[in-house]
Every structure is written in structure tokens, then in C-alpha cells.
Design an enzyme around this catalytic site. Sequence first.
Site, PDB file in Angstrom:
ATOM      1  N   PHE A  66       0.762  -1.219   0.121  1.00  5.20           N
ATOM      2  CA  PHE A  66       0.320  -0.433  -0.145  1.00  5.20           C
ATOM      3  C   PHE A  66       0.973   1.367  -0.121  1.00  5.20           C
ATOM      4  O   PHE A  66       2.025   1.336   0.365  1.00  5.20           O
ATOM      5  CB  PHE A  66      -0.939   0.271   0.987  1.00  5.20           C
ATOM      6  CG  PHE A  66      -0.460   0.182   2.299  1.00  5.20           C
ATOM      7  CD1 PHE A  66       0.077   1.694   3.110  1.00  5.20           C
ATOM      8  CD2 PHE A  66      -0.120  -1.022   2.896  1.00  5.20           C
ATOM      9  CE1 PHE A  66       0.113   1.535   4.593  1.00  5.20           C
ATOM     10  CE2 PHE A  66       0.672  -0.684   3.930  1.00  5.20           C
ATOM     11  CZ  PHE A  66       0.629   0.474   5.108  1.00  5.20           C
ATOM     12  N   HIS A  67       0.551   2.342  -0.266  1.00  7.57           N
ATOM     13  CA  HIS A  67       0.509   3.866  -0.541  1.00  7.57           C
ATOM     14  C   HIS A  67       0.835   4.443   0.576  1.00  7.57           C
ATOM     15  O   HIS A  67      -0.756   5.452   0.689  1.00  7.57           O
ATOM     16  CB  HIS A  67       1.224   4.683  -1.965  1.00  7.57           C
ATOM     17  CG  HIS A  67       1.207   3.800  -2.976  1.00  7.57           C
ATOM     18  ND1 HIS A  67       2.801   3.209  -3.205  1.00  7.57           N
ATOM     19  CD2 HIS A  67       0.799   3.074  -4.001  1.00  7.57           C
ATOM     20  CE1 HIS A  67       3.079   3.004  -4.426  1.00  7.57           C
ATOM     21  NE2 HIS A  67       1.772   2.555  -4.609  1.00  7.57           N
ATOM     22  N   ALA A  68       0.934   4.716   1.837  1.00 12.48           N
ATOM     23  CA  ALA A  68       0.881   6.215   2.681  1.00 12.48           C
ATOM     24  C   ALA A  68       0.404   6.578   2.314  1.00 12.48           C
ATOM     25  O   ALA A  68       1.475   7.606   1.877  1.00 12.48           O
ATOM     26  CB  ALA A  68       1.726   5.263   3.974  1.00 12.48           C
TER      27      ALA A  68
END
Length: 138
Positions: A66-68
Site C-alpha cells: 500500500f502507499h501511505a
Amino acid sequence: MQLRNSSPIITELDRDAMISVVKTARQFVQRPPLAQLIEAETCPGPEYDTDEKIIEAYDKFGVCGFHAVGSCRMDSDPAQSVVDPELRVRGVSNLRIIDTSIMPVLPSGNTNGPTMAMAWRAADVIRRTSAVRAQETI
């Protein structure tokens, strides 16, 4: 900053979904015409053949993809954000944030394009404010 728990398989629902994905993928590649092209399963491997072993494989081989975003939200309202529209961290001198942490929400696509756009905008903001400071010191 240390997260309390960054494991992507915290809930039973998460574990069930991950097990289901592996089992479904295995069923899919065993069907023609794809089966004719598959020599052997390489990851996680046929030895991970029970639900418990599939979860073990996630622990061993899995990575978080995931891309924070949003940990340092940018907004014009000081009550709603830590970064102002000029990318300055509120209450800290000479510090700007120029990465995905200033996004208020995760974009529906990859974060690379929006991050590049933010960087271009940041370069313009920094150039503009540097020019203003240079004029003020003359």
C-alpha cells in the site's frame, strides 16, 4: 515513527481473503490453456498446502504494497492540517514536506504521477519564495 502494528493480516477476514487468493490462483493456473504453460509453482510453493502454511508464506514472503498517504495533510485551514498550501510545516521554520504524506486521500491510481506533480509545484513554490526573499534583502 513506529506503527503499533503494520501487519496486513490482522483480522480473520484479512487472513481468509489471503488464503482464498492463493487457492483461487492455484485453481486458475491448473485449468487449460494456462496449465500447459505452467511448469511449477514457485511462490509460495506447493509445500504451502494448508491454510496455516499459506499464512506462514505471507509472513515469510509477503510485503506491504500500500502507499501511505495523509499523515501530514495539506490544507489552508490550520485546524485541519499540519502543512499549509505553500508546503510549509506549521510551527516549524524552514521545513517543507513534499511527498505523498501531504495528500488528504489516496488517489485511485498509482501515487507516482501525483507525487511528480507535487514535486513540480513544490519547485515553483520554492523558487517563488526564494525570489521574494532575495528581493527583500536587496
